[in-house]
Design a protein around this motif. Sequence first.
Motif, mmCIF file in Angstrom:
data_model
loop_
_atom_site.group_PDB
_atom_site.id
_atom_site.type_symbol
_atom_site.label_atom_id
_atom_site.label_comp_id
_atom_site.label_asym_id
_atom_site.label_seq_id
_atom_site.Cartn_x
_atom_site.Cartn_y
_atom_site.Cartn_z
ATOM 1 N N THR A 340 24.059 4.685 -33.540
ATOM 2 C CA THR A 340 23.530 4.537 -32.171
ATOM 3 C C THR A 340 24.303 5.379 -31.146
ATOM 4 O OG1 THR A 340 24.932 2.579 -31.907
ATOM 5 C CG2 THR A 340 22.664 2.219 -32.653
ATOM 6 N N LYS A 341 25.488 5.849 -31.505
ATOM 7 C CA LYS A 341 26.281 6.674 -30.598
ATOM 8 C C LYS A 341 25.888 8.143 -30.654
ATOM 9 C CE LYS A 341 30.353 3.684 -30.737
ATOM 10 N NZ LYS A 341 31.817 3.622 -30.994
ATOM 11 N N LEU A 342 25.023 8.512 -31.536
ATOM 12 C CA LEU A 342 24.603 9.903 -31.645
ATOM 13 C C LEU A 342 23.683 10.263 -30.475
ATOM 14 C CD1 LEU A 342 23.801 10.155 -35.459
ATOM 15 C CD2 LEU A 342 25.848 10.948 -34.275
ATOM 16 N N PRO A 343 23.739 11.502 -30.012
ATOM 17 C CA PRO A 343 22.826 11.949 -28.948
ATOM 18 C C PRO A 343 21.382 11.887 -29.421
ATOM 19 C CG PRO A 343 24.669 13.467 -29.175
ATOM 20 C CD PRO A 343 24.729 12.538 -30.353
ATOM 21 N N PRO A 344 20.432 11.713 -28.509
ATOM 22 C CA PRO A 344 19.016 11.661 -28.903
ATOM 23 C C PRO A 344 18.547 12.923 -29.598
ATOM 24 C CG PRO A 344 19.311 10.845 -26.673
ATOM 25 C CD PRO A 344 20.620 11.425 -27.084
ATOM 26 N N GLU A 345 19.058 14.120 -29.150
ATOM 27 C CA GLU A 345 18.652 15.355 -29.804
ATOM 28 C C GLU A 345 19.062 15.385 -31.271
ATOM 29 O OE1 GLU A 345 19.204 15.834 -25.510
ATOM 30 O OE2 GLU A 345 20.507 15.199 -27.165
ATOM 31 N N LEU A 347 19.532 12.754 -33.195
ATOM 32 C CA LEU A 347 18.698 11.793 -33.933
ATOM 33 C C LEU A 347 17.334 12.390 -34.245
ATOM 34 C CD1 LEU A 347 19.518 8.461 -32.042
ATOM 35 C CD2 LEU A 347 20.331 9.204 -34.281
ATOM 36 N N SER A 348 16.757 13.110 -33.279
ATOM 37 C CA SER A 348 15.466 13.746 -33.527
ATOM 38 C C SER A 348 15.586 14.829 -34.588
ATOM 39 C CB SER A 348 14.921 14.344 -32.222
ATOM 40 O OG SER A 348 14.764 13.348 -31.229
ATOM 41 N N PHE A 349 16.684 15.570 -34.549
ATOM 42 C CA PHE A 349 16.892 16.622 -35.552
ATOM 43 C C PHE A 349 17.062 16.021 -36.944
ATOM 44 C CE2 PHE A 349 19.930 19.136 -38.042
ATOM 45 C CZ PHE A 349 19.199 20.307 -38.176
ATOM 46 N N LEU A 350 17.783 14.915 -37.033
ATOM 47 C CA LEU A 350 18.000 14.287 -38.348
ATOM 48 C C LEU A 350 16.710 13.711 -38.910
ATOM 49 C CD1 LEU A 350 21.415 12.480 -37.740
ATOM 50 C CD2 LEU A 350 21.000 14.612 -38.980
ATOM 51 N N GLU A 351 15.782 13.340 -38.048
ATOM 52 C CA GLU A 351 14.514 12.797 -38.515
ATOM 53 C C GLU A 351 13.532 13.882 -38.937
ATOM 54 O OE1 GLU A 351 13.076 10.419 -35.363
ATOM 55 O OE2 GLU A 351 14.574 8.816 -35.637
ATOM 56 N N SER A 352 13.746 15.148 -38.484
ATOM 57 C CA SER A 352 12.823 16.235 -38.803
ATOM 58 C C SER A 352 13.150 16.840 -40.164
ATOM 59 C CB SER A 352 12.892 17.312 -37.723
ATOM 60 O OG SER A 352 14.183 17.918 -37.724
ATOM 61 N N PRO A 353 12.194 17.543 -40.803
ATOM 62 C CA PRO A 353 12.462 18.203 -42.097
ATOM 63 C C PRO A 353 13.457 19.340 -41.990
ATOM 64 C CG PRO A 353 10.104 17.902 -41.753
ATOM 65 C CD PRO A 353 10.772 17.580 -40.451
ATOM 66 N N ASP A 354 13.687 19.846 -40.792
ATOM 67 C CA ASP A 354 14.636 20.963 -40.649
ATOM 68 C C ASP A 354 16.066 20.547 -40.955
ATOM 69 O OD1 ASP A 354 12.518 22.525 -39.905
ATOM 70 O OD2 ASP A 354 12.821 22.209 -37.740
ATOM 71 N N ALA A 355 16.312 19.259 -40.959
ATOM 72 C CA ALA A 355 17.677 18.802 -41.232
ATOM 73 C C ALA A 355 18.109 19.150 -42.645
ATOM 74 C CB ALA A 355 17.776 17.299 -40.986
ATOM 75 N N LEU A 356 17.149 19.382 -43.539
ATOM 76 C CA LEU A 356 17.478 19.719 -44.927
ATOM 77 C C LEU A 356 17.691 21.216 -45.119
ATOM 78 C CD1 LEU A 356 14.903 17.391 -46.758
ATOM 79 C CD2 LEU A 356 17.319 16.941 -46.249
ATOM 80 N N ASP A 357 17.399 22.002 -44.119
ATOM 81 C CA ASP A 357 17.567 23.454 -44.226
ATOM 82 C C ASP A 357 18.973 23.831 -43.751
ATOM 83 O OD1 ASP A 357 17.359 26.153 -44.398
ATOM 84 O OD2 ASP A 357 15.630 26.345 -43.045
ATOM 85 N N PRO A 358 19.790 24.386 -44.631
ATOM 86 C CA PRO A 358 21.165 24.708 -44.215
ATOM 87 C C PRO A 358 21.260 25.826 -43.191
ATOM 88 C CG PRO A 358 20.729 25.552 -46.414
ATOM 89 C CD PRO A 358 19.533 24.737 -46.032
ATOM 90 N N VAL A 360 19.439 26.124 -40.476
ATOM 91 C CA VAL A 360 19.090 25.647 -39.138
ATOM 92 C C VAL A 360 20.296 24.940 -38.543
ATOM 93 C CG1 VAL A 360 17.532 24.168 -37.806
ATOM 94 C CG2 VAL A 360 16.686 25.409 -39.824
ATOM 95 N N GLU A 361 20.632 25.275 -37.334
ATOM 96 C CA GLU A 361 21.779 24.662 -36.672
ATOM 97 C C GLU A 361 21.325 23.524 -35.762
ATOM 98 O OE1 GLU A 361 23.822 27.669 -34.573
ATOM 99 O OE2 GLU A 361 24.400 28.799 -36.385
ATOM 100 N N LEU A 362 22.279 22.683 -35.407
ATOM 101 C CA LEU A 362 21.993 21.572 -34.519
ATOM 102 C C LEU A 362 21.650 22.088 -33.121
ATOM 103 C CD1 LEU A 362 24.830 19.084 -35.535
ATOM 104 C CD2 LEU A 362 22.408 18.902 -36.074
ATOM 105 N N PRO A 363 20.717 21.439 -32.447
ATOM 106 C CA PRO A 363 20.329 21.924 -31.114
ATOM 107 C C PRO A 363 21.420 21.758 -30.083
ATOM 108 C CG PRO A 363 19.264 19.846 -31.610
ATOM 109 C CD PRO A 363 19.932 20.269 -32.865
ATOM 110 N N VAL A 364 22.343 20.825 -30.289
ATOM 111 C CA VAL A 364 23.436 20.578 -29.341
ATOM 112 C C VAL A 364 24.742 20.598 -30.092
ATOM 113 C CG1 VAL A 364 21.970 19.233 -27.760
ATOM 114 C CG2 VAL A 364 23.196 18.088 -29.626
ATOM 115 N N ASP A 365 25.776 20.713 -29.301
ATOM 116 C CA ASP A 365 27.106 20.653 -29.921
ATOM 117 C C ASP A 365 27.375 19.215 -30.393
ATOM 118 O OD1 ASP A 365 27.475 23.289 -29.366
ATOM 119 O OD2 ASP A 365 28.469 22.893 -27.432
ATOM 120 N N PHE A 366 27.719 19.121 -31.668
ATOM 121 C CA PHE A 366 27.948 17.783 -32.252
ATOM 122 C C PHE A 366 29.112 17.885 -33.224
ATOM 123 C CE2 PHE A 366 27.015 14.714 -35.736
ATOM 124 C CZ PHE A 366 27.239 13.558 -35.028
ATOM 125 N N ASP A 367 30.132 17.045 -32.994
ATOM 126 C CA ASP A 367 31.329 17.039 -33.839
ATOM 127 C C ASP A 367 31.122 16.047 -34.989
ATOM 128 O OD1 ASP A 367 33.746 17.320 -34.961
ATOM 129 O OD2 ASP A 367 34.926 16.753 -33.192
#
Length: 630
Positions: A340-345, A347-358, A360-367
């Motif tokens: 629940t602490k993850l940014p909404p962007e 969470l949306s990226f993790l739900e999309s099929p692009d998350a399985l493509d190495p 594709v980068e995250l839309p926002v900076d995420f540590d």
Amino acid sequence: TSLVVMPVVAPTALACSGTAFRGESLRASPVARVQSKIRPCRHSLLRFTRTRSSPRTFRPSSHRLVRRRHDRHARRELCACSAERNPVTPEDEGGSPSATAEEQEPEKLEEKPGTVNKSPFGEGMSERETQLSLLNSLIGPSEDALKAEAEAKAAAEQAAKEKEAAEVQGAKGEADAGTVKENEEDPPLDPAELFPGLAEIAINAPPAEDVKRMKEEVFKNSSYWVTDTEPYGDEQEGITFKGNLRGDYVKVYEECKTKMKEVFDDKYQLYMFEERLTLQDLAELEDPNDLEDVRVNFAIVPTEMCMPEPTNGAQLVVALIAAVLTGASAIQLGLAAEVTKLPPEVLSFLESPDALDPNVELPVDFDVVEYINQAIPISRNVLLVLLSHEAAHRAVAALRGVRLSLPFAIPNAQLGSFGAVTQFKSLLANRKDLFDISVSGPLVGLSISTALVVAGLLASVNGDVDVDPTLVPVPSQLLQGSFLLGALSRVTLGYEAVHKANVIVSPLLLAGWCGMVSTCLNLLPVGRLDGGRMVQSALGRPALGYTSFFTYVGLGLGLLGGSLSIPWGFFVLFLQREPEKPCLDDVSEVGEERVLLTWIVLLIVTLVLMPLGPDLAEEWGVGLNPMNYL
């Protein structure tokens, strides 16, 4: 005076009437002519005598049946009759054809008594047999003759039956021989090949010589009088000795155990168990106080049959794989708690099929490292409860001299772990050892889990993420899933804090609660779970049967564990439903303190796993009732 005439007189008189005396020629039948020569005289078959009962009666004479001079004349007449009926041919006598029967007859008449002559009553009969046959024809057969004839007839019938049976058996033997010949290429299988366990049972069961030595050298001079023996065990691998106990069963067991060690060394193991009374035994009891007396039996089992199998290589591999999967599931639990602490962007990226493509980068900076570090405390505390649980088992087992197998951890995504399965690899001396080893792990696990839950509740009092960023929101259904957790949260956090869809709590509360639920699932009184072993040792094997039944009902209805009841129920039903093997001394009590502790633990398990219920949750204000918004 009246004459009492025997039945023989009538035919004799009838035959003699109308015939001439001895010097006259005979024209009657051969039988009549012979009968005419037997006249009533002092040398005849019968003579007159006087007795007291009948002054003039007939009785058999003590003289010979016929005098010699009468025999010679009767023999001539019989031979003449035979010659008339069966004329002798020259070929029969070896003479000339012109020779007549009269010329050859004198030679035969001079033969001594006992020689064989032809007679009208049968060929090949001696003079004596001819005369007896004549008399039998006149007076009828005697009782002895009738009896002998009946016996001969019965013997003939029996011989015929035996012959018929022999023929039938011979035919059957020929058929069997043909069947065997047909099946020579496909011989029948040996039962030992089909069921190898049968041969092993026959080999490993105590031989008769050892059983005799046990009676004479182990039990004979002890305070246990053996009255009967019977097979012991599901596979009949041992021998049960039934008898009468004449002393304290603990002392008798120690005495017999010492003798068994001296006589057989470590070849056999001595078990003592309580005899169960049947309904017939209860009906035969004269004094109800006899139920308080312990009735024990002893069993002798070969050591190789009762010792648990050692851990093999396959089990070692399974244990390592299960440990890795459990560690991964614990990490997954921590990450899910912090999602629940993850940014909404993100969470949306993790739900999309692009998350399985190495690529594709995250839309926002995420540590990602920082996210994993936040999840580690929950995972670490969940594994801490599991490891402390297993460590307590092994520490107490080492103190009691009991070997344990490797722990087979059970991964679970909701709790991080369902606990672990640990097997006994050595025999347990008594029920106290079984109780202490079984309850030690859950007690330590409950203690650590309770401490984490209390610490988490105290850290969640403020309920402000801005003040304490480590706090995480959890659905209110988590608090409603347990009567104990819902009550503690309501008392500690207050009405406003818990009467929400999502409740802000500390990660310590999550880790402690997951560990507590996992421990209580293992404390359910069924099968070989820690709770089942505890009930079996403290309350007895019959009590375990009742508690197992109610436990299965609670799991099936979802009254114990909520959404976890079905998967955990299937796991227990297929892998852990059998009770633990009996201890060597399965009669000695564990003490009132352990029995009281058992009931307390069962109460805690019920309060932890029983849901709060929608009505009670609404009354206490724990969470929101979705029905109010429909």
